[in-house]
Design an enzyme around this catalytic site. Structure first.
Site: not given
Length: 485
Positions: A86, A131, A176, A315, A317, A386
Site C-alpha cells: 500500500r 494521504h 483517515e 487503520n 493502533y 494500517e
C-alpha cells in the site's frame, strides 16, 4: 501483568490461503523530491517550511528519498514476502496545481515505474489517492473547507483511474478523514494549521465524504467493468473500552466509537451520520443559538453516499478506557468536536506505552473493534490497512532499541493473534493486514522523532541506508507461515 493480560491464551492457527499480507507507506512521508520533476508544492511542504510547526523544524524535502530508491524499496518488500504494497499517490506530483490543466508526465512515469516493478516481482499495488497532502494551490482556494474540493478530487481520481487502473485492483480514496479534519482544521498541529475546533472538522469530513462518494461512483460507472477493482475510504479509530459497567460509562464508550469511527463509516454504509451525533450536536448548537455545527446531507446525498465502499478499510493502533463526564447544557462551554462527546479517556497501568503519548500496546482492542464493526455494519469484508508500533530510542542506530525492537515484535504478535481469533472464533470477515510501516519515515508534526518502520532509516546518511529490525524478520516469518504454527 503485561500488555497481554486481557488477551487470553495465545492461539496457534493460520489465516486463509487468500489472506492479503502487506506493508504500507505514504507519499509525503517517504518520497522526498519535494520540488523535482514538475511536482507542485503541497500543504505539508508549506507547513513544514515554516519555523515552529514540526519537531526540530524538520521536513520531508528528502525524507527516505524513495523517489530515487524504488528498486531498493521493492527489494525490502520482496525480502518480507508480502503479497501487497500500500502506497499513496501524491496529488501534486500528478497535477501540480491540483487541477486538470496540467498533468505532470514525470510524476505519471514515476508511479508507472513503481507499479510495474511491483508487479514484476508478484507484489500487488494498493493505491491511496489522498494521504494528507493536498496541493497547496487548492488550499489557497480554501482546501477541504471549500465544497468545490468535491469536483477537484473527482477530477484527480478519474485521472488516476485512467492512468493506473489497468494494473491497480485495490483503491483507497482518502486516508483517515478523522485525523486531517481534527488535527489539520481543529487543533492546527497538522497542515494546513487551521484552529477551528468548533465547526471546521465537521465541515471538512462532510466534504471528504462527498468527495469520496464522487470518486466511488466514477470508478463504479466508468472503470469497474473493465478494471475489476475494489474501492474504499480509510477509516481509523481507537477502541473505547468502558471504564466501568455503569450504563453511563458504557454509553460514553459507544459515543467515542460513534464520533471516531461511526463519523466516517456510518455515512458510507447507511447514508448518514450516527443518530447520537446528529442529536447531540443539534441540541448543543441550539443551546448556543447557532445553526447545527454538524452539516446535514440532502436526501439525494444520502442515497449517493450510501454503500460507497466495496470493503471496510480500517487503520487501528490502540485502545483507551472511557468514562462519562458531565458538561451541563446550561454551562458556558464552547462546544466543539471534543466536548460534544462528553467523555474522558485513560489507560491501565500495565499497558505498555509506545514512543508517542497516544500509543499503547492493547491487542484486545483490535479483536473488539473488529467485532464492533461486524455487529454494527452487517459483517463486512474488512482489511486492516494500517497497524503498527513505535518504540522509544529507535532514532539512534547505535542503541539496541533501533534494531532490537522487542516491544514492536510483541505488539505485532499480539495484534495479529487477536486478528486470527476474530477470524477463527468470531467469524469476522477479515481478509487482509497491512503493517505500518515498511520503513521509518517523516512522522508528520513529529518529524523524525518517532519511528514506525520495520526497517531503520539512517536519515543522517546521504544514502538514507535501510537496515532491517528484528520485527522485519518476525513479520516475514508470520507472513511465510500465514499465521502462527
Amino acid at each position: 501483568m503485561d500488555c497481554f493480560a486481557e488477551e487470553g491464551d495465545f492461539m496457534k492457527g493460520q489465516f486463509p490461503e487468500s489472506f492479503i499480507w502487506g506493508v504500507a507507506t505514504a507519499a509525503h512521508q517517504i518520497e522526498g523530491a519535494w520540488n523535482e520533476d514538475g511536482k507542485g508544492p503541497n500543504i505539508w511542504d508549506a507547513f513544514s517550511h515554516k519555523t515552529g510547526n514540526i519537531h526540530n523544524n524538520e521536513n520531508a524535502d528528502i525524507a527516505c528519498d524513495s523517489y530515487h530508491k524504488t528498486d531498493e524499496d521493492i527489494q525490502l518488500l520482496k525480502s518480507l514476502g508480502v503479497s501487497h504494497y500500500r502506497f499513496s499517490i501524491s496529488w501534486a506530483r500528478i497535477l501540480p496545481d491540483g487541477l486538470l490543466d496540467v498533468v505532470n508526465k514525470s510524476g505519471v512515469e514515476y508511479y508507472n515505474r513503481v507499479i510495474d516493478k511491483l508487479l514484476a516481482v508478484n507484489i500487488q499495488p494498493v493505491a491511496t489517492l489522498y494521504h494528507f497532502d493536498l496541493p497547496q494551490a487548492l488550499q489557497d482556494k480554501g482546501g477541504w473547507l471549500n465544497s468545490r474540493v468535491i469536483e477537484w478530487f473527482a477530477g484527480y481520481a478519474r485521472v488516476c483511474f485512467k492512468l493506473f487502473g489497468d494494473r491497480v485492483r485495490l483503491w483507497l480514496t482518502i486516508n483517515e478523514p478523522h485525523e486531517e479534519a481534527l488535527n489539520g482544521y481543529g487543533y492546527g498541529n497538522f497542515a494546513p494549521g487551521i484552529k477551528r475546533l468548533d465547526t471546521a472538522p465537521y465541515q471538512v469530513v462532510h466534504n471528504m465524504l462527498r468527495a469520496h462518494a464522487s470518486a466511488w461512483h466514477i470508478y463504479d460507472e466508468e472503470f469497474r467493468g473493465s478494471q475489476h477493482g475494489k474501492l474504499s475510504i480509510v477509516t481509523n479509530s481507537q477502541f473505547y473500552e468502558p471504564k466501568s459497567t455503569k450504563p453511563y460509562d458504557v454509553a460514553a464508550a459507544d459515543r467515542g466509537l460513534q464520533w471516531y469511527l461511526g463519523w466516517i463509516a456510518h455515512p458510507v454504509v447507511y447514508g448518514d451520520y450516527p443518530e447520537v451525533m446528529k442529536q447531540v450536536v443539534a441540541e448543543k448548537s441550539k443551546k448556543q443559538g447557532i445553526p447545527c455545527r454538524l452539516p446535514s446531507f440532502t436526501a439525494e446525498e444520502k442515497t449517493y453516499i450510501k454503500g460507497t465502499i466495496d470493503f471496510f478499510a480500517l487503520n487501528f493502533y490502540s485502545a483507551s478506557l472511557t468514562e462519562h463526564i458531565d458538561i451541563p447544557m446550561n454551562s458556558n462551554e464552547n462546544w466543539n468536536y471534543i466536548t460534544d462527546q462528553e467523555i474522558k479517556t485513560s489507560r491501565r497501568e500495565h499497558w505498555i506505552k509506545g514512543a508517542p503519548d497516544w500509543l499503547y500496546c492493547t491487542p484486545f482492542g483490535l479483536r473488539k473493534i473488529l467485532n464492533w464493526i461486524k455487529g454494527n455494519y452487517n459483517n463486512p469484508e474488512i482489511i486492516i490497512t494500517e497497524n503498527g508500533f513505535s518504540c522509544d530510542g529507535e532514532e539512534d542506530l547505535s542503541g539496541d532499541a533501533a534494531l532490537e525492537d522487542t516491544h514492536r515484535v510483541n505488539y505485532l504478535k499480539g495484534y495479529l493473534n487477536q486478528a486470527l481469533k476474530s477470524v477463527i472464533k468470531d467469524g469476522v470477515q477479515l481478509t487482509g493486514y497491512f503493517l505500518w510501516s515498511l520503513m521509518d519515515n517523516f512522522e508528520w508534526d513529529d518529524g523524525y522523532k518517532f519511528r514506525f518502520g520495520v526497517h531503520h532509516v539512517d536519515f543522517d546518511d546521504p544514502h538514507k541506508h535501510r537496515t532491517p529490525k528484528k520485527s522485519a524478520l518476525v513479520f516475514k516469518e508470520i507472513v511465510a507461515n500465514k499465521g502462527f504454527i
